[in-house]
Structures are given as structure tokens and as C-alpha cells.
Design a protein around this motif. Structure first.
Motif, mmCIF file in Angstrom:
data_model
loop_
_atom_site.group_PDB
_atom_site.id
_atom_site.type_symbol
_atom_site.label_atom_id
_atom_site.label_comp_id
_atom_site.label_asym_id
_atom_site.label_seq_id
_atom_site.Cartn_x
_atom_site.Cartn_y
_atom_site.Cartn_z
ATOM 1 N N LEU A 21 26.564 35.507 19.671
ATOM 2 C CA LEU A 21 26.840 36.878 20.079
ATOM 3 C C LEU A 21 25.734 37.824 19.612
ATOM 4 C CD1 LEU A 21 30.698 37.162 19.437
ATOM 5 C CD2 LEU A 21 29.535 36.937 21.637
ATOM 6 N N SER A 22 25.197 37.575 18.429
ATOM 7 C CA SER A 22 24.125 38.440 17.917
ATOM 8 C C SER A 22 22.895 38.393 18.806
ATOM 9 C CB SER A 22 23.757 38.054 16.479
ATOM 10 O OG SER A 22 22.969 36.861 16.447
ATOM 11 N N LEU A 23 22.768 37.310 19.580
ATOM 12 C CA LEU A 23 21.653 37.160 20.523
ATOM 13 C C LEU A 23 22.034 37.606 21.933
ATOM 14 C CD1 LEU A 23 20.357 33.641 19.406
ATOM 15 C CD2 LEU A 23 19.398 35.868 18.800
ATOM 16 N N GLY A 24 23.301 38.001 22.093
ATOM 17 C CA GLY A 24 23.752 38.436 23.409
ATOM 18 C C GLY A 24 24.146 37.303 24.322
ATOM 19 N N GLN A 25 24.432 36.129 23.768
ATOM 20 C CA GLN A 25 24.777 34.968 24.582
ATOM 21 C C GLN A 25 26.291 34.889 24.796
ATOM 22 O OE1 GLN A 25 23.122 31.602 22.510
ATOM 23 N NE2 GLN A 25 21.015 32.324 22.709
ATOM 24 N N ASP A 26 26.701 34.847 26.056
ATOM 25 C CA ASP A 26 28.122 34.737 26.403
ATOM 26 C C ASP A 26 28.207 34.147 27.805
ATOM 27 O OD1 ASP A 26 30.835 34.938 26.713
ATOM 28 O OD2 ASP A 26 30.880 37.122 26.890
ATOM 29 N N ALA A 27 28.566 32.875 27.879
ATOM 30 C CA ALA A 27 28.580 32.168 29.161
ATOM 31 C C ALA A 27 29.913 32.273 29.893
ATOM 32 C CB ALA A 27 28.235 30.691 28.936
ATOM 33 N N ARG A 28 30.883 32.972 29.330
ATOM 34 C CA ARG A 28 32.200 33.052 29.969
ATOM 35 C C ARG A 28 32.107 33.728 31.337
ATOM 36 N NH1 ARG A 28 35.582 36.687 26.495
ATOM 37 N NH2 ARG A 28 33.554 37.746 26.363
ATOM 38 N N SER A 29 32.786 33.141 32.305
ATOM 39 C CA SER A 29 32.804 33.721 33.644
ATOM 40 C C SER A 29 34.014 34.637 33.799
ATOM 41 C CB SER A 29 32.856 32.615 34.701
ATOM 42 O OG SER A 29 34.055 31.853 34.558
ATOM 43 N N VAL A 30 33.958 35.510 34.779
ATOM 44 C CA VAL A 30 35.102 36.351 35.105
ATOM 45 C C VAL A 30 36.126 35.481 35.833
ATOM 46 C CG1 VAL A 30 35.896 38.290 36.511
ATOM 47 C CG2 VAL A 30 33.769 38.476 35.210
ATOM 48 N N GLN A 31 37.321 35.387 35.275
ATOM 49 C CA GLN A 31 38.369 34.543 35.836
ATOM 50 C C GLN A 31 39.394 35.420 36.525
ATOM 51 O OE1 GLN A 31 39.945 31.826 32.904
ATOM 52 N NE2 GLN A 31 37.922 31.313 32.132
ATOM 53 N N SER A 32 39.496 35.269 37.830
ATOM 54 C CA SER A 32 40.403 36.114 38.606
ATOM 55 C C SER A 32 41.851 35.923 38.201
ATOM 56 C CB SER A 32 40.232 35.834 40.100
ATOM 57 O OG SER A 32 38.913 36.130 40.497
ATOM 58 N N GLU A 33 42.191 34.720 37.793
ATOM 59 C CA GLU A 33 43.558 34.469 37.332
ATOM 60 C C GLU A 33 43.474 33.682 36.046
ATOM 61 O OE1 GLU A 33 47.838 32.618 38.824
ATOM 62 O OE2 GLU A 33 46.120 32.634 40.163
ATOM 63 N N ARG A 34 43.626 34.360 34.939
ATOM 64 C CA ARG A 34 43.525 33.701 33.650
ATOM 65 C C ARG A 34 44.791 32.907 33.367
ATOM 66 N NH1 ARG A 34 42.222 37.658 29.038
ATOM 67 N NH2 ARG A 34 43.910 38.832 29.974
ATOM 68 N N PRO A 35 44.657 31.667 32.885
ATOM 69 C CA PRO A 35 45.849 30.893 32.557
ATOM 70 C C PRO A 35 46.624 31.533 31.412
ATOM 71 C CG PRO A 35 43.873 29.808 31.744
ATOM 72 C CD PRO A 35 43.423 30.931 32.619
ATOM 73 N N THR A 36 47.924 31.409 31.451
ATOM 74 C CA THR A 36 48.772 31.971 30.405
ATOM 75 C C THR A 36 48.473 31.315 29.060
ATOM 76 O OG1 THR A 36 50.528 32.491 31.959
ATOM 77 C CG2 THR A 36 51.163 32.264 29.650
ATOM 78 N N VAL A 37 48.304 32.123 28.051
ATOM 79 C CA VAL A 37 48.040 31.617 26.706
ATOM 80 C C VAL A 37 49.330 31.562 25.897
ATOM 81 C CG1 VAL A 37 46.812 32.056 24.542
ATOM 82 C CG2 VAL A 37 45.685 32.492 26.727
#
Length: 367
Positions: free
Chosen positions: A228-244
Motif C-alpha cells: 500500500l505504501s507503494l500504491g499497489q492494489d490489484a483488487r478489481s471493482v466487483q459489481s456484486e460482492r459475495p456476502t461476507v
């Protein structure tokens, strides 16, 4: 061929619940409005910017909010109205992209890498979205524009309220270097204090410490902090996030002893099980394997106890029995009183073909 540079917008409505109340009741405009039920058991759902000036924040006990601002106006929440406005705002988002990930009623990620309406830049899209929100709802929103979700969310808070901020790919390194670690997602007061003990206060400090040293100290979370300190975040935008997690909780009119909670736990288990049934109808085959009991003491200390059994609960009664039994793992003094209890199901995973699991919701569960 390289994939196009991602363009992510994080839209965050400004003081949403309180702003809806001020919009709908002109007499509240310019005044310190606190959205909460007034009383000893209540917590703040939202506060207008006028109330925030006195230090009032969401999740704060209502009694403390009253002390901070005795002349604050308390308004009971009306979630049906807030949901209607949220749906209206979602409709605006859908004019520009189908890749929308709601985080709550008042904020969402939008992936506009390949938008429905190309205005030349993600910055221009964010500006037009905010203008449309104001024109159609008379409410303001702030936005952050960046190449990933992490940066977009930080950026949306940069020029609040009613503003936006863009972090272009070439700006990432310089933008993050002086950023306080407390701004990073997942870094609360406790973690911030632990990092401070190591002389780490900014993203530059995290980079200097290095991934290996951070991982030795904090495990995988340490490596994540370095990324995160380098600005790295590979998460995609998920239109329907699974229930946690599916859960129900209740705050009591008066504090109760641990032994007095069984009837409340069973009532909440029934509500959680009903919600589990609805989730099954939407996503057949996803089984919740973990039962969670949440407690909050009279002095606002929160604790949870959980059990991930070999065989997950297959009925409302089984869920209630496990939740009640989890009280045995609470080691606070017997005289401790509790103001809140909650029952949840988490640890969702695919059923993997187990007959018992496949038949779990063959019919609608009985509440």
C-alpha cells in the motif's frame, strides 16, 4: 497487448443521512444535526458538518454527542428514505458504467476504464456524475479518481465536502510518500501505535523499513502495508460482492448479565437464519461455516467469540445452540453487564457437494 490503465472513481456522499434530513427540512439547514435516536442506549448514525465541528462522529454514543454539543438537533434515522435516495444515485452511476461496487448506501467504487459515455477522462466523468447528483437530488458528493481502489478512496476524502481529487499514475509515489500511516485502510489506532513504536509514521517510513521486516513483525498484513505504501492494489471493482457475513444484533433498554442473554440470542439467531435463507436463494451452494457471537459491555467494550465447526449449522436451532454455547468462552467477570448482543454467520464457502449441505435450504427456512 497491454491492458489499459485502470480508471477508478470512488464516490462518497457528503454527510449523507444528515444531508438528506437538512434537504427535506429547510429549518435544519445550517444547524448541527445528529441522526440518532436520542437516549442513553443510542449511537450516532451520522452528523452534519455543523455538528462535526463540535467533534461529533458516527458510532459515537448519543450521550457523548449531547455533551459535546448541547444544542444539537437529534433526528431519528429514516432508512427507507435514505435507501430511496441511494437507489436514485445508483441510477446516475449506471449511465456511465455497469462496473459499480457499492460499499454502503452512501459510497461506491466505479470502474470507468471503458465507460458507457466517454468524456475524455475519468476526472471529467466524476465531475459530471457529481453535477448530476446535485441537480437531481440536491445533495453533494465528493469523488476520488485514481488508478486503483485504495488510492481512489483516499482521494475522495481529500477535498471534502463537495469536491474531488485526482491521483494520476505519475503522481502516486509523491502523493503517498508523506501520507500518515493512519490514512491507510485497516490501520486503526492500535496498529498506528504499534507502528509508531517502530518509528513508522508515514508511507516513506514503511518503504524504508521494507517488506521483509514488516512481514516478520506483522505477518502477511505487514507485506500488505508495504504494498500500500507503494500504491499497489490489484483488487478489481466487483459489481456484486459475495456476502461476507449475515448478522443480527440488538441494544437493550437496560444492561443484562451474560446468563440473561439466552432468549435474546435465540431471537437474533432466528433473524440471522432467515437472512441466511434469503442469501441461499440468491446464491445456492454457498455455506456459512462460522457462527459468531458479538457482545458489547456496558462500558462499550466489544468482544466476539466464534466457532468454525466441521459440520456447519443446518437449522435455526443449531445456530442458536452454538451461539448460546459460545458464552462459555467469555472470561469477563460474572458481574459484567452487556448492552448489546449479536449473532452472525460468516466463513462462506462453496458446499462442495455435501448432500446435507445441498439440502440445507431445499425449502424456505422457518423463521
Amino acid at each position: 497487448m497491454n491492458a489499459p490503465q485502470r480508471k477508478i472513481i470512488h464516490v462518497d456522499m457528503d454527510a449523507f443521512y444528515a444531508s438528506v434530513e437538512q434537504r427535506d427540512n429547510p429549518a435544519l439547514r445550517g444547524l448541527p444535526v445528529v441522526v440518532a435516536w436520542k437516549g442513553a442506549r443510542s449511537v450516532v448514525c451520522a452528523a452534519s458538518y455543523e455538528a462535526r465541528a463540535f467533534g461529533i462522529r458516527s458510532a459515537m454514543p448519543a450521550l457523548r454527542a449531547e455533551k459535546l454539543c448541547p444544542h444539537a438537533i437529534f433526528v431519528p434515522p429514516d432508512f427507507s428514505r435514505y435507501k430511496a435516495v441511494s437507489k436514485q444515485v445508483r441510477g446516475i452511476f449506471e449511465r456511465y458504467t455497469d462496473r459499480i461496487e457499492p460499499l454502503s448506501l452512501d459510497e461506491a467504487y466505479l470502474d470507468v476504464t471503458v465507460p458507457k459515455r466517454d468524456l475524455g477522462s475519468a476526472t471529467a466523468i466524476a465531475s459530471e456524475i457529481r453535477a448530476a447528483i446535485f441537480a437531481e437530488t440536491r445533495l453533494t458528493a465528493s469523488a476520488g479518481i485514481a488508478p486503483n481502489k485504495f488510492l481512489a478512496k483516499i482521494a475522495s476524502d481529500w477535498n471534502k465536502p463537495n469536491g474531488q481529487f485526482v491521483v494520476k499514475p505519475a503522481m502516486v509515489d509523491a502523493f503517498l510518500a508523506p501520507l500518515a500511516v493512519g490514512k491507510l485502510p485497516g490501520v486503526g489506532k492500535v496498529m498506528e501505535a504499534k507502528l509508531a513504536e517502530l518509528g513508522i509514521a508515514t508511507c516513506t517510513d514503511l518503504r524504508t523499513t521494507g517488506a521483509q521486516a514488516l512481514e516478520v513483525r506483522f505477518g502477511q498484513w505487514g507485506r500488505r502495508l508495504y504494498e500500500l505504501s507503494l500504491g499497489q492494489d490489484a483488487r478489481s471493482v466487483q459489481s456484486e460482492r459475495p456476502t461476507v457475513q449475515i448478522s443480527s444484533e440488538d441494544t437493550f433498554a437496560s444492561d443484562l448479565l451474560l446468563g440473561e442473554l439466552e432468549s435474546h440470542i435465540r431471537r437474533l439467531a432466528a433473524s440471522t437464519w432467515a437472512g441466511y435463507g434469503k442469501e441461499w436463494q440468491r446464491h445456492p451452494g454457498r455455506i456459512a461455516r462460522t457462527v459468531v457471537l458479538k457482545l458489547k459491555t456496558a462500558d462499550f467494550r466489544t468482544l466476539t467469540r466464534s466457532l468454525t465447526a466441521t459440520t456447519p449449522p443446518t437449522s435455526e436451532q443449531a445456530l442458536a445452540d452454538i451461539a448460546c454455547a459460545l458464552r462459555e468462552r467469555v472470561t469477563l467477570p460474572a458481574s459484567t453487564r452487556y448492552r448489546l448482543v449479536g449473532v452472525g454467520l460468516s466463513g462462506f464457502a462453496e458446499a462442495n457437494g455435501s448432500p446435507a449441505q445441498e439440502e440445507l435450504f431445499a425449502t424456505t427456512p422457518t423463521p
